[in-house]
Motif scaffolding. Structure first.
Motif, PDB file in Angstrom:
ATOM      1  N   PHE A  11      -2.431 -18.764  50.343  1.00  0.00           N
ATOM      2  CA  PHE A  11      -3.365 -18.156  49.402  1.00  0.00           C
ATOM      3  C   PHE A  11      -3.164 -16.638  49.373  1.00  0.00           C
ATOM      4  O   PHE A  11      -3.058 -16.026  48.320  1.00  0.00           O
ATOM      5  CB  PHE A  11      -4.789 -18.504  49.817  1.00  0.00           C
ATOM      6  N   ALA A  17       0.016 -15.799  47.649  1.00  0.00           N
ATOM      7  CA  ALA A  17      -0.137 -15.979  46.206  1.00  0.00           C
ATOM      8  C   ALA A  17      -0.843 -14.772  45.593  1.00  0.00           C
ATOM      9  O   ALA A  17      -0.465 -14.289  44.538  1.00  0.00           O
ATOM     10  CB  ALA A  17      -0.928 -17.252  45.928  1.00  0.00           C
ATOM     11  N   ARG A  18      -1.838 -14.277  46.280  1.00  0.00           N
ATOM     12  CA  ARG A  18      -2.572 -13.122  45.754  1.00  0.00           C
ATOM     13  C   ARG A  18      -1.683 -11.883  45.696  1.00  0.00           C
ATOM     14  O   ARG A  18      -1.750 -11.100  44.766  1.00  0.00           O
ATOM     15  CB  ARG A  18      -3.789 -12.830  46.633  1.00  0.00           C
ATOM     16  N   LYS A  19      -0.865 -11.729  46.730  1.00  0.00           N
ATOM     17  CA  LYS A  19      -0.009 -10.545  46.806  1.00  0.00           C
ATOM     18  C   LYS A  19       1.007 -10.510  45.687  1.00  0.00           C
ATOM     19  O   LYS A  19       1.313  -9.464  45.141  1.00  0.00           O
ATOM     20  CB  LYS A  19       0.728 -10.536  48.151  1.00  0.00           C
ATOM     21  N   THR A  20       1.553 -11.679  45.362  1.00  0.00           N
ATOM     22  CA  THR A  20       2.600 -11.712  44.347  1.00  0.00           C
ATOM     23  C   THR A  20       2.008 -12.020  42.973  1.00  0.00           C
ATOM     24  O   THR A  20       2.712 -12.456  42.087  1.00  0.00           O
ATOM     25  CB  THR A  20       3.660 -12.774  44.696  1.00  0.00           C
ATOM     26  N   LYS A  21       0.730 -11.802  42.848  1.00  0.00           N
ATOM     27  CA  LYS A  21       0.039 -12.035  41.576  1.00  0.00           C
ATOM     28  C   LYS A  21       0.872 -11.461  40.430  1.00  0.00           C
ATOM     29  O   LYS A  21       1.240 -10.296  40.431  1.00  0.00           O
ATOM     30  CB  LYS A  21      -1.334 -11.370  41.619  1.00  0.00           C
ATOM     31  N   LYS A  22       1.171 -12.302  39.514  1.00  0.00           N
ATOM     32  CA  LYS A  22       2.011 -11.867  38.383  1.00  0.00           C
ATOM     33  C   LYS A  22       1.281 -10.820  37.554  1.00  0.00           C
ATOM     34  O   LYS A  22       0.157 -11.024  37.137  1.00  0.00           O
ATOM     35  CB  LYS A  22       2.343 -13.080  37.521  1.00  0.00           C
ATOM     36  N   LEU A  23       1.954  -9.727  37.304  1.00  0.00           N
ATOM     37  CA  LEU A  23       1.390  -8.740  36.393  1.00  0.00           C
ATOM     38  C   LEU A  23       1.741  -9.173  34.973  1.00  0.00           C
ATOM     39  O   LEU A  23       2.803  -9.756  34.742  1.00  0.00           O
ATOM     40  CB  LEU A  23       1.986  -7.356  36.664  1.00  0.00           C
ATOM     41  N   THR A  24       0.859  -8.868  34.052  1.00  0.00           N
ATOM     42  CA  THR A  24       1.198  -9.145  32.660  1.00  0.00           C
ATOM     43  C   THR A  24       2.297  -8.170  32.240  1.00  0.00           C
ATOM     44  O   THR A  24       2.523  -7.164  32.919  1.00  0.00           O
ATOM     45  CB  THR A  24      -0.012  -8.932  31.734  1.00  0.00           C
ATOM     46  N   GLU A  27       0.974  -4.681  31.951  1.00  0.00           N
ATOM     47  CA  GLU A  27       0.717  -4.040  33.249  1.00  0.00           C
ATOM     48  C   GLU A  27       2.026  -3.599  33.907  1.00  0.00           C
ATOM     49  O   GLU A  27       2.108  -2.526  34.486  1.00  0.00           O
ATOM     50  CB  GLU A  27      -0.024  -5.004  34.187  1.00  0.00           C
TER      51      GLU A  27
END
Ligand code: JFZ
Length: 433
Positions: free
Chosen positions: A9, A12-19, A22
């Protein structure tokens, strides 16, 4: 499977895809964040009056009288080069110049206005001179542009009269098109005062900024055009924007943006400027410090003296300011004399007051690898002892090694993120024991 593992988890948060938006913003803002420190320049007809850039409005000076000033506006040749050289000597990495302020006097050869520095008195294109000088000194180039225009006949009427609004927007968009087309690469567009129209739609800002970005693909745009765009602009105050949002404090030296011959004492002194630079860097912001050149284009000596000293200091201690300085948090000041900036696992202690031959920082956490004192002659390794209570460092010289501004830096390299926070410590050992 049920719930994801905690570790997964976190990853997953760390590699959160930027739009894409962004990501594009992050890319174009990199140089700007790493630059940290810029020069703002307010210069125009108001400089000839010498009583703040709002004089024409605040003193109700008739327009004929105001624009007649153009006849005596004869700045010396090469003044823009002086500013750019000063910015470089000051350790500033970018500049922002007032192409047109609220008075409606355009400082370039604008085809959509009669009130320009090319058609009137000086007969010069100051934007061209400025851009060339900035580039020559390796500065990034910013253009300030006021949306409000006190002098334009439709500048107020545009609020109630659709035809006037059309004419006024054609003028604004025409000017921006010129600025974005005729001077090579422009790095920053610094809008100001979107008055009197009520919102971005009325100003057609989306359309306008699309045009700007089409003409200048890498450009950074501030938030004063009624759209958030790339960064927030607190003024005369240091106030970090919410995490994740870029911000820049714009600040006068002496209380006026435009030229005012104030006494030396009215200028923020070099030590205070450094203090603000540290506070801003700690908050992940940028610092745009203003000069108001005199009518002949020269920079007031109190500003020159301070900027020169600051630049001399930054030559030695700049690594605590430039580059990938992380937005702070978790490094609390030590009383009123040690403040911090941080780059990854390295903490820079800014010493405004010299502690003597030994320095003790309580509540310091992080696995310390190396401590060095930065000096004009280079870094000097310090001995250190770190336990649960404090990080002690020695031997320091008896007085601050910086004889220029009296601001010292101790660099503390760690194997993990350095922290200094008193939270939790009260319980372990109350301060009064
Ligand atoms: C504006 C101008 O009116 C002023 O002359 C100068 O150019 C300055 C940089 O910008 O003044 C403002 C604009 C916005 C705020 C304050 C002053 N603000 O948002 O607090």
């Amino acid at each position: 499977m049920g719930f994801p593992q905690r570790r997964e988890f976190a990853v997953a948060r760390k590699t959160k895809k930027l739009t894409k938006t962004e990501l594009d913003r992050k890319r174009r803002m990199t140089w700007w964040h790493e630059a940290r420190f810029g020069m703002f320049i307010h210069w125009g007809l108001y400089s000839l009056i010498g009583r703040h850039e709002w004089a024409v409005n605040q003193e109700r000076i008739p327009w004929e009288e105001y624009f007649a000033l153009a006849d005596t506006f004869r700045p010396k040749a090469g003044c823009a080069r002086e500013w750019a050289k000063l910015a470089k000597a000051a350790g500033q990495k970018y500049m922002v110049f007032t192409t047109r302020h609220h008075d409606g006097f355009s400082m370039w050869d604008s085809q959509v206005s009669e009130c320009t520095s090319a058609k009137m008195g000086p007969g010069r294109d100051f934007v061209a001179e400025y851009v060339a000088a900035a580039r020559e000194q390796g500065m990034r180039v910013g253009l300030y542009y006021s949306l409000i225009d006190w002098h334009h006949r439709d500048g107020l009427r545009c609020l109630h009269d659709p035809a006037a609004r059309r004419r006024f927007l054609d003028y604004v968009q025409g000017q921006l098109r010129e600025l974005m087309s005729n001077y090579g690469r422009i790095d920053i567009l610094w809008y100001d005062v979107p008055y009197p129209l009520p919102d971005a739609a009325a100003w057609e800002m989306r359309k306008t900024n699309n045009m700007v970005r089409k003409l200048q693909p890498g450009i950074i745009i501030n938030d004063r055009g009624m759209l958030a765009e790339d960064y927030t602009t607190p003024e005369e105050t240091i106030r970090a924007a919410p995490e994740g949002r870029a911000w820049e404090t714009a600040m006068t030296f002496n209380g006026s943006w435009g030229y005012m011959d104030t006494p030396d004492e009215d200028y923020r002194d070099a030590r205070h400027i450094l203090f603000m630079l540290q506070q801003i860097a700690y908050g992940g912001g940028n610092f745009l410090l203003n000069i108001g050149p005199a009518p002949d284009g020269s920079v007031p000596p109190p500003a020159v003296r301070r900027l020169t000293r600051i630049g001399k200091w930054l030559k030695i201690y700049g690594e605590a300011v430039y580059g990938r300085v992380d937005r702070g948090g978790g490094l609390e000041p030590l009383n009123n004399y040690v403040e911090w900036t941080r780059k990854g696992n390295t903490a820079y202690a800014w010493l405004r007051h010299w502690p003597g031959e030994r320095m003790s920082v309580g509540y310091f956490k992080g696995k310390v690898k190396r401590v060095s004192l930065i000096t004009p002659a280079g870094p000097k390794a310090l001995k250190f002892r770190h336990d649960k209570q404090k990080l002690e460092m020695w031997p320091l010289p008896r007085t601050c090694p910086d004889k220029n501004i009296g601001y010292g830096i101790v660099k503390i390299e760690c194997a993990s993120r350095p922290q200094r926070t008193m939270v939790g410590h009260y319980a372990e050992r109350p301060l009064w024991q």
